[in-house]
Design a protein around this motif. Structure first.
Motif, PDB file in Angstrom:
ATOM      1  N   ILE A   6       8.166 -20.581  26.388  1.00  0.00           N
ATOM      2  CA  ILE A   6       7.610 -19.816  25.282  1.00  0.00           C
ATOM      3  C   ILE A   6       7.635 -20.691  24.036  1.00  0.00           C
ATOM      4  N   THR A  82       3.540 -19.847  27.339  1.00  0.00           N
ATOM      5  CA  THR A  82       2.831 -18.919  26.464  1.00  0.00           C
ATOM      6  C   THR A  82       3.016 -19.395  25.031  1.00  0.00           C
ATOM      7  N   GLU A  84       3.244 -17.869  21.235  1.00  0.00           N
ATOM      8  CA  GLU A  84       3.418 -16.647  20.445  1.00  0.00           C
ATOM      9  C   GLU A  84       2.974 -16.877  19.011  1.00  0.00           C
TER      10      GLU A  84
END
Length: 153
Positions: A6, A82, A84
């Motif tokens: 992340i 991912t 964010e």
């Protein structure tokens, strides 16, 4: 399969340049998927869609389209990372793609990626990743693609 990495900021992505981002889960590429891809694209070459004829061909059976293999990238990369804090991300393109080995129908494939570059663009940033897809039991990658995505803040 490793846990997705992340990234919470552009700086975190920049710090990851050169890093490999783990591996996805294995995914089977079956004849139904190949046939559906042929229908969607109009590419009905016998090496992909005619199991009887392909059994006598150079690969001993049908193989997935190279572009089908490439099209798996958007479903595989979220297993790797991912981003964010962005409004949205879009596929911006591909700088280079190679298909060093075929994907026999019924094979399982998985992917890894390396962060190659992060640069600022109007309203956000651009991420270049080198995605490698391998076939279980294969000795060469089945796809190596330098993908470009844009993320808008």
């Amino acid at each position: 399969m490793s846990q997705p990495r992340i990234f919470g900021s552009v700086d975190e992505l920049r710090a990851a340049v050169g890093e490999q981002l783990g591996w996805t889960a294995w995914q089977e590429v079956d004849q139904k998927q190949v046939d559906l891809f042929a229908e969607a694209t109009g590419d009905h070459q016998w090496i992909h869609v005619d199991p009887e004829k392909a059994a006598l061909g150079p690969f001993g059976g049908t193989i997935a389209h190279g572009y089908l293999t490439l099209s798996l990238i958007p479903s595989l990369t979220p297993q790797l990372f991912t981003v964010e804090g962005v409004r949205m991300g879009v596929n911006y393109g591909v700088n280079k793609v190679r298909f060093p080995a075929p994907v026999p129908t019924g094979s399982r494939v998985r992917a890894t990626a390396v962060v190659d570059d992060v640069s600022e663009v109007g309203g956000g940033f651009q991420l270049v990743t080198r995605v490698t897809i391998e076939r279980e039991g294969g000795d060469k990658p089945v796809c190596v693609a330098e993908t470009v995505a844009r993320f808008y803040l």
